[in-house]
Design a protein around this motif. Structure first.
Motif, PDB file in Angstrom:
ATOM      1  N   ARG A 175       0.819  -1.208   0.000  1.00  0.00           N
ATOM      2  CA  ARG A 175       0.000   0.000   0.000  1.00  0.00           C
ATOM      3  C   ARG A 175       0.855   1.261   0.000  1.00  0.00           C
ATOM      4  O   ARG A 175       0.363   2.342   0.253  1.00  0.00           O
ATOM      5  N   GLY A 176       2.142   1.136  -0.247  1.00  0.00           N
ATOM      6  CA  GLY A 176       3.017   2.293  -0.260  1.00  0.00           C
ATOM      7  C   GLY A 176       3.968   2.286   0.926  1.00  0.00           C
ATOM      8  O   GLY A 176       3.701   1.652   1.953  1.00  0.00           O
ATOM      9  N   PRO A 177       5.090   3.006   0.831  1.00  0.00           N
ATOM     10  CA  PRO A 177       6.087   3.018   1.905  1.00  0.00           C
ATOM     11  C   PRO A 177       5.540   3.485   3.256  1.00  0.00           C
ATOM     12  O   PRO A 177       5.896   2.921   4.294  1.00  0.00           O
ATOM     13  N   MET A 178       4.683   4.518   3.259  1.00  0.00           N
ATOM     14  CA  MET A 178       4.166   5.002   4.541  1.00  0.00           C
ATOM     15  C   MET A 178       3.265   3.974   5.201  1.00  0.00           C
ATOM     16  O   MET A 178       3.273   3.806   6.425  1.00  0.00           O
ATOM     17  N   ALA A 179       2.465   3.253   4.388  1.00  0.00           N
ATOM     18  CA  ALA A 179       1.614   2.207   4.944  1.00  0.00           C
ATOM     19  C   ALA A 179       2.453   1.069   5.499  1.00  0.00           C
ATOM     20  O   ALA A 179       2.132   0.495   6.552  1.00  0.00           O
ATOM     21  N   GLU A 180       3.556   0.751   4.804  1.00  0.00           N
ATOM     22  CA  GLU A 180       4.440  -0.293   5.310  1.00  0.00           C
ATOM     23  C   GLU A 180       5.079   0.134   6.631  1.00  0.00           C
ATOM     24  O   GLU A 180       5.208  -0.671   7.558  1.00  0.00           O
ATOM     25  N   ALA A 181       5.480   1.392   6.729  1.00  0.00           N
ATOM     26  CA  ALA A 181       6.043   1.881   7.989  1.00  0.00           C
ATOM     27  C   ALA A 181       4.997   1.825   9.105  1.00  0.00           C
ATOM     28  O   ALA A 181       5.303   1.467  10.244  1.00  0.00           O
ATOM     29  N   MET A 182       3.737   2.173   8.759  1.00  0.00           N
ATOM     30  CA  MET A 182       2.660   2.090   9.742  1.00  0.00           C
ATOM     31  C   MET A 182       2.458   0.645  10.200  1.00  0.00           C
ATOM     32  O   MET A 182       2.322   0.367  11.394  1.00  0.00           O
TER      33      MET A 182
END
Length: 344
Positions: A175-182
């Motif tokens: 779902r995108g880098p920010m979603a992965e970080a979340m």
């Protein structure tokens, strides 16, 4: 952050660049800005729905009942209705109908969280709902890239499909880098505040070990009202920001006057505020008679273990038991109001 997660985020970043999708880039930029402006997390609590997959299969779990119920029993009720109407409307095969009816009867009398029907395993799944919050305590509003209907309808029935229906529950879905970080940050999340009962805290901490992975669900939207230093949710979560705005408009102009039996004089300031809110089109704040309402952005996570999505925990409470929601159905499709075969 461990090496596996570093590699995972790097992989997602590379896919984003390789894809060359400007919409994805703008959406990711929105996510970065949202994370910078709204750095806290406000946790509302558990929500429940129903997921399904083939018995013994390696295929994905898919949602068949949206994750929006406040109690496990509400989701069992949703599954009972789903199977009843499949038996009523979707088959002429007595053997198929017989198995569907048998499952409905189980759900009428037992609070089961998992049931196999016609080669499909249905499971009540548990999610945690949370919203991002800023330093001022305000919850994150809708982002410019969040879904909006092409034509905004303010009255009548909504035709907006529920984004949960048939969504795949997959912790590995990009779902995108920010979603992965979340997702990485949420792996260790558990209820630790003293305001939660001890059993709730213990179950939450245990789930970090038994269901360590995270699947993120589609974003939803709702209405909150400021009460002192906190925000009180109104109604349920909805598929788009406009549906949440429409819900607030309907409350101010129709629902609250009826529920509270307001006089014409009491209704008037709410009517004016509702029409101003509607005229603004995409407003996220409404104020009337000292009250402040905001449209907010809600996120949801489902924990995953080796056996799939997490179900209800022992500390999750139902306010009522299994009900009989529909007439009794025979295998030929005949409906009876009574379980007595002689009844008409």
């Amino acid at each position: 952050m461990d090496d596996d997660w570093r590699r995972r985020i790097a992989q997602v970043q590379a896919e984003l660049v390789r894809g060359g999708d400007p919409v994805a880039w703008v959406t990711e930029a929105d996510a970065v800005e949202g994370a910078m402006r709204y750095r806290g997390l406000a946790v509302r609590g558990a929500l429940f729905g129903v997921a399904a997959r083939e018995v013994g299969g390696a295929g994905p779990w898919r949602l068949v009942v949206p994750v929006r119920a406040g109690m496990p029993q509400e989701s069992r009720d949703g599954l009972q209705s789903l199977l009843f109407f499949r038996a009523k409307d979707d088959t002429d095969d007595p053997a198929v109908r017989r198995e569907l009816i048998a499952a409905v009867r189980v759900l009428e009398r037992e609070p089961v969280d998992e049931i196999d029907v016609l080669g499909v395993r249905y499971r009540v799944v548990r999610a945690d709902e949370f919203a991002r919050s800023g330093d001022d305590g305000c919850l994150e509003p809708p982002r410019p890239t969040d879904p909006e209907p092409v034509f905004r309808v303010w009255e009548g029935r909504s035709a907006v499909p529920d984004p949960d229906v048939d969504v795949v529950l997959d912790p590995e879905r990009s779902r995108g880098p920010m979603a992965e970080a979340m997702r990485f940050g949420l792996r260790s999340f558990h209820y630790g505040a003293e305001r939660y009962p001890a059993a709730v805290r213990a179950d939450s901490e245990r789930a970090v070990g038994t269901h360590p992975d995270i699947a993120l669900l589609p974003v939803r939207f709702g209405v909150v009202e400021r009460t002192g230093e906190t925000w009180e949710p109104h109604d349920s979560l909805l598929p788009t920001p406009h549906e949440a705005r429409r819900s607030l408009y309907e409350d101010m102009i129709r629902t609250w006057p009826l529920v509270h039996r307001w006089s014409a004089r009491e209704c008037e300031p709410y009517r004016r505020a509702a029409e101003l809110f509607r005229a603004a089109g995409r407003a996220d704040v409404a104020r009337v008679r000292g009250r402040e309402f905001r449209i907010f952005r809600a996120e949801r996570m489902v924990r995953f273990g080796p056996d799939g999505p997490e179900g209800p925990r022992p500390s999750d409470v139902d306010e009522y038991g299994p009900p009989k929601l529909h007439p009794t159905m025979d295998e030929d499709g005949t409906l009876r109001q009574s379980d007595d075969p002689a009844a008409t």
